[in-house]
Design an enzyme around this catalytic site. Structure first.
Site, PDB file in Angstrom:
ATOM      1  N   SER A  69       0.824  -1.171  -0.029  1.00 16.73           N
ATOM      2  CA  SER A  69       0.002  -0.043   0.038  1.00 16.73           C
ATOM      3  C   SER A  69       1.125   1.214   0.077  1.00 16.73           C
ATOM      4  CB  SER A  69      -0.938   0.181   1.199  1.00 16.73           C
ATOM      5  OG  SER A  69       0.011  -0.074   2.396  1.00 16.73           O
ATOM      6  N   SER A 125      14.206  -7.544   5.919  1.00 15.76           N
ATOM      7  CA  SER A 125      14.596  -7.291   7.340  1.00 15.76           C
ATOM      8  C   SER A 125      15.039  -5.875   7.672  1.00 15.76           C
ATOM      9  CB  SER A 125      15.962  -8.254   7.476  1.00 15.76           C
ATOM     10  OG  SER A 125      16.644  -8.349   8.799  1.00 15.76           O
ATOM     11  N   TYR A 166      11.541  -4.651  18.194  1.00 15.94           N
ATOM     12  CA  TYR A 166      11.435  -4.396  16.806  1.00 15.94           C
ATOM     13  C   TYR A 166      12.841  -5.281  16.021  1.00 15.94           C
ATOM     14  CZ  TYR A 166      11.888  -2.750  12.044  1.00 15.94           C
ATOM     15  OH  TYR A 166      12.111  -2.589  10.655  1.00 15.94           O
ATOM     16  N   LYS A 201      13.160  -8.645  13.640  1.00 13.05           N
ATOM     17  CA  LYS A 201      13.870  -8.955  12.661  1.00 13.05           C
ATOM     18  C   LYS A 201      15.225  -9.810  12.542  1.00 13.05           C
ATOM     19  CE  LYS A 201      11.614  -5.696  10.047  1.00 13.05           C
ATOM     20  NZ  LYS A 201      11.164  -6.187   9.051  1.00 13.05           N
TER      21      LYS A 201
HETATM   22  N1  LIG Z   1      11.895   2.544   6.066  1.00  8.95           N
HETATM   23  C1  LIG Z   1      13.008   2.163   6.850  1.00  8.95           C
HETATM   24  O1  LIG Z   1      13.772   2.919   7.219  1.00  8.95           O
HETATM   25  C2  LIG Z   1      12.999   0.520   7.047  1.00  8.95           C
HETATM   26  C3  LIG Z   1      14.530   0.116   7.444  1.00  8.95           C
HETATM   27  C4  LIG Z   1      14.608  -1.169   7.704  1.00  8.95           C
HETATM   28  C5  LIG Z   1      13.457  -1.890   7.301  1.00  8.95           C
HETATM   29  N2  LIG Z   1      12.341  -1.577   6.932  1.00  8.95           N
HETATM   30  C6  LIG Z   1      11.207  -2.640   6.755  1.00  8.95           C
HETATM   31  O2  LIG Z   1      10.435  -2.378   5.756  1.00  8.95           O
HETATM   32  C7  LIG Z   1       9.259  -2.757   5.412  1.00  8.95           C
HETATM   33  C8  LIG Z   1       8.373  -2.016   4.953  1.00  8.95           C
HETATM   34  O3  LIG Z   1       8.275  -0.721   5.726  1.00  8.95           O
HETATM   35  P1  LIG Z   1       8.311   0.777   4.969  1.00  8.95           P
HETATM   36  O4  LIG Z   1       9.346   1.411   5.541  1.00  8.95           O
HETATM   37  O5  LIG Z   1       7.949   0.597   3.534  1.00  8.95           O
HETATM   38  O6  LIG Z   1       6.933   1.406   5.947  1.00  8.95           O
HETATM   39  P2  LIG Z   1       5.468   1.541   5.610  1.00  8.95           P
HETATM   40  O7  LIG Z   1       5.589   2.721   4.515  1.00  8.95           O
HETATM   41  O8  LIG Z   1       4.786   1.926   7.199  1.00  8.95           O
HETATM   42  O9  LIG Z   1       5.152   0.232   4.936  1.00  8.95           O
HETATM   43  C9  LIG Z   1       4.510  -0.855   5.732  1.00  8.95           C
HETATM   44  C10 LIG Z   1       3.967  -1.678   5.171  1.00  8.95           C
HETATM   45  O10 LIG Z   1       3.376  -2.758   5.759  1.00  8.95           O
HETATM   46  C11 LIG Z   1       1.930  -3.169   5.799  1.00  8.95           C
HETATM   47  N3  LIG Z   1       1.321  -3.945   7.024  1.00  8.95           N
HETATM   48  C12 LIG Z   1       1.397  -3.697   8.277  1.00  8.95           C
HETATM   49  N4  LIG Z   1       1.003  -4.657   8.618  1.00  8.95           N
HETATM   50  C13 LIG Z   1       0.161  -5.374   7.695  1.00  8.95           C
HETATM   51  C14 LIG Z   1      -0.464  -6.710   7.859  1.00  8.95           C
HETATM   52  N5  LIG Z   1      -1.063  -7.214   8.732  1.00  8.95           N
HETATM   53  N6  LIG Z   1      -0.751  -7.257   6.301  1.00  8.95           N
HETATM   54  C15 LIG Z   1      -0.418  -6.751   5.272  1.00  8.95           C
HETATM   55  N7  LIG Z   1       0.382  -5.587   5.249  1.00  8.95           N
HETATM   56  C16 LIG Z   1       1.062  -4.978   6.717  1.00  8.95           C
HETATM   57  C17 LIG Z   1       1.519  -1.658   5.683  1.00  8.95           C
HETATM   58  O11 LIG Z   1      -0.059  -1.669   5.328  1.00  8.95           O
HETATM   59  P3  LIG Z   1      -1.198  -0.620   5.702  1.00  8.95           P
HETATM   60  O12 LIG Z   1      -1.085   0.440   4.752  1.00  8.95           O
HETATM   61  O13 LIG Z   1      -2.446  -1.437   5.710  1.00  8.95           O
HETATM   62  O14 LIG Z   1      -0.764  -0.237   7.310  1.00  8.95           O
HETATM   63  C18 LIG Z   1       2.383  -1.131   4.694  1.00  8.95           C
HETATM   64  O15 LIG Z   1       2.108  -1.346   3.516  1.00  8.95           O
HETATM   65  C19 LIG Z   1       9.065  -3.311   6.865  1.00  8.95           C
HETATM   66  O16 LIG Z   1       9.021  -4.709   7.113  1.00  8.95           O
HETATM   67  C20 LIG Z   1      10.117  -2.441   7.869  1.00  8.95           C
HETATM   68  O17 LIG Z   1      10.192  -2.948   9.074  1.00  8.95           O
HETATM   69  C21 LIG Z   1      11.915  -0.326   6.749  1.00  8.95           C
END
Ligand SMILES: NC(=O)c1ccc[n+]([C@@H]2O[C@H](COP(=O)([O-])OP(=O)(O)OC[C@H]3O[C@@H](n4cnc5c(N)ncnc54)[C@H](OP(=O)(O)O)[C@@H]3O)[C@@H](O)[C@H]2O)c1
Length: 298
Positions: free
Chosen positions: A13, A144, A158, A162
């Site tokens: 999303s 991760s 968190y 991971k």
């Molecule tokens: N951005 C960073 O700095 C960073 C760094 C390291 C790792 N990550 C990892 O990258 C991944 C994506 O995060 P992001 O940074 O892109 O953040 P984000 O924009 O908040 O995206 C998170 C996504 O996960 C979805 N989600 C949460 N719970 C869910 C569920 N029960 N079923 C299906 N979808 C679900 C959210 O959907 P909804 O819209 O429905 O809530 C959203 O699409 C995560 O695993 C995060 O831990 C991010």
């Protein structure tokens, strides 16, 4: 690479998932952009994705998939296989960030976090693996974090989610290699997405307030992470490169970050240690990738 891949992505999303979908589809890969509640909380995101896909003729299909719900996961995987005939890459991306002093995090908050960040990939992998095993090829990709290799105070749960994901993904890589299936881990540093806006904070404020100066740790850590955040397209470009890497040539771990703070060194050392562990247990030969040849086949 000699053919375009069929890719299923969770959490499409917003953020990384949405960028992965766009980037992979623009490079000719068929994408199942899955998300929870496409008719409600994500209705606007769905219509934006569909409009863009139509305008630019992109092969993106939106499916409902809540990673905390077995039935929803199985339904989405079956729908993708019914439509495309296979799934080449499953990107376990859905996840969220939980911030706060560990003692102040309620047990139910930990259960919900693990249900999404850890058990989500468990459900998705169990649903896609029978199809990949039938195909005798496939990639399980796990988003991760640098926080899956190093520990920050006030990010303990968190990190734990991971670290758990890393252990599972590594075990999968050893068990599936002989069947021509790869398990890879992508470890992003801090990147600009909705992740911090969507983060959950420790519920027990009364306990937090007894920690004196230490209670400021979560705010300090989050401010430092946000101020160093890079352009998320870097991660999408890395994911594209991994998807397009020929079978059998992918690494287990990819650290993608605006700055290195030791994760690459940990990964290099782990690789050496794990090779010794496999050797010591007599498992080195069994964990080698067999290109185009499944275990037990002649
Ligand atoms: N951005 C960073 O700095 C960073 C760094 C390291 C790792 N990550 C990892 O990258 C991944 C994506 O995060 P992001 O940074 O892109 O953040 P984000 O924009 O908040 O995206 C998170 C996504 O996960 C979805 N989600 C949460 N719970 C869910 C569920 N029960 N079923 C299906 N979808 C679900 C959210 O959907 P909804 O819209 O429905 O809530 C959203 O699409 C995560 O695993 C995060 O831990 C991010």
């Amino acid at each position: 690479m000699n053919f375009k891949q069929v890719v299923l992505i969770t959490g499409s999303s917003t953020g990384f998932g949405r960028l992965f979908a766009d980037t992979l589809a623009r490079n000719g890969h068929t994408v199942f952009a899955t998300m929870r509640d496409p008719g409600g909380r994500n209705a606007k995101n769905v219509s934006e994705i569909r409009m863009l896909a139509e305008k630019d003729s992109l092969p993106i299909y939106v499916l409902e998939l809540d990673v905390t719900d077995d039935t929803s996961v199985e339904r989405a995987v079956n729908a993708a296989v019914a439509k495309a005939g296979r799934i080449d890459v499953a990107i376990n991306n859905a996840g969220y960030y939980l911030s706060g002093l560990e003692e102040a995090v309620a047990t139910e908050q930990v259960q919900r976090l693990m249900d999404t960040n850890f058990l989500g990939p468990v459900r998705v992998n169990r649903a896609v693996l029978p199809h990949m095993r039938r195909q005798r090829s496939g990639v399980l990709m796990h988003i991760s974090s640098g926080a899956g290799r190093v520990v920050l105070p006030s990010v303990g749960f968190y990190c734990a989610s991971k670290f758990a994901l890393e252990a599972l993904a590594e075990a999968y890589s050893y068990e599936l290699a002989a069947q021509g299936i790869e398990s890879v881990i992508v470890e992003p540093g801090a990147y600009e997405t909705s992740v911090f806006g969507n983060s959950v904070t420790a519920a027990d404020e009364a306990r937090t307030n007894t920690y004196g100066a230490v209670k400021e740790m979560p705010a300090k850590v989050n401010a430092a992470l946000s101020s160093r955040a890079g352009n998320a397209q870097e991660v999408a470009d890395a994911v594209l490169r991994i998807v397009e890497t020929p079978a059998g040539e992918r690494q287990l771990r990819y650290f993608v970050s605006p700055r290195n703070y030791g994760v690459e060194e940990i990964n290099a050392l782990t690789k050496q240690v794990q090779a010794k562990v496999l050797e010591a247990f007599g498992l080195a030969a069994d964990t080698k990738f067999l290109k185009g040849k499944a275990a037990g086949s002649v």
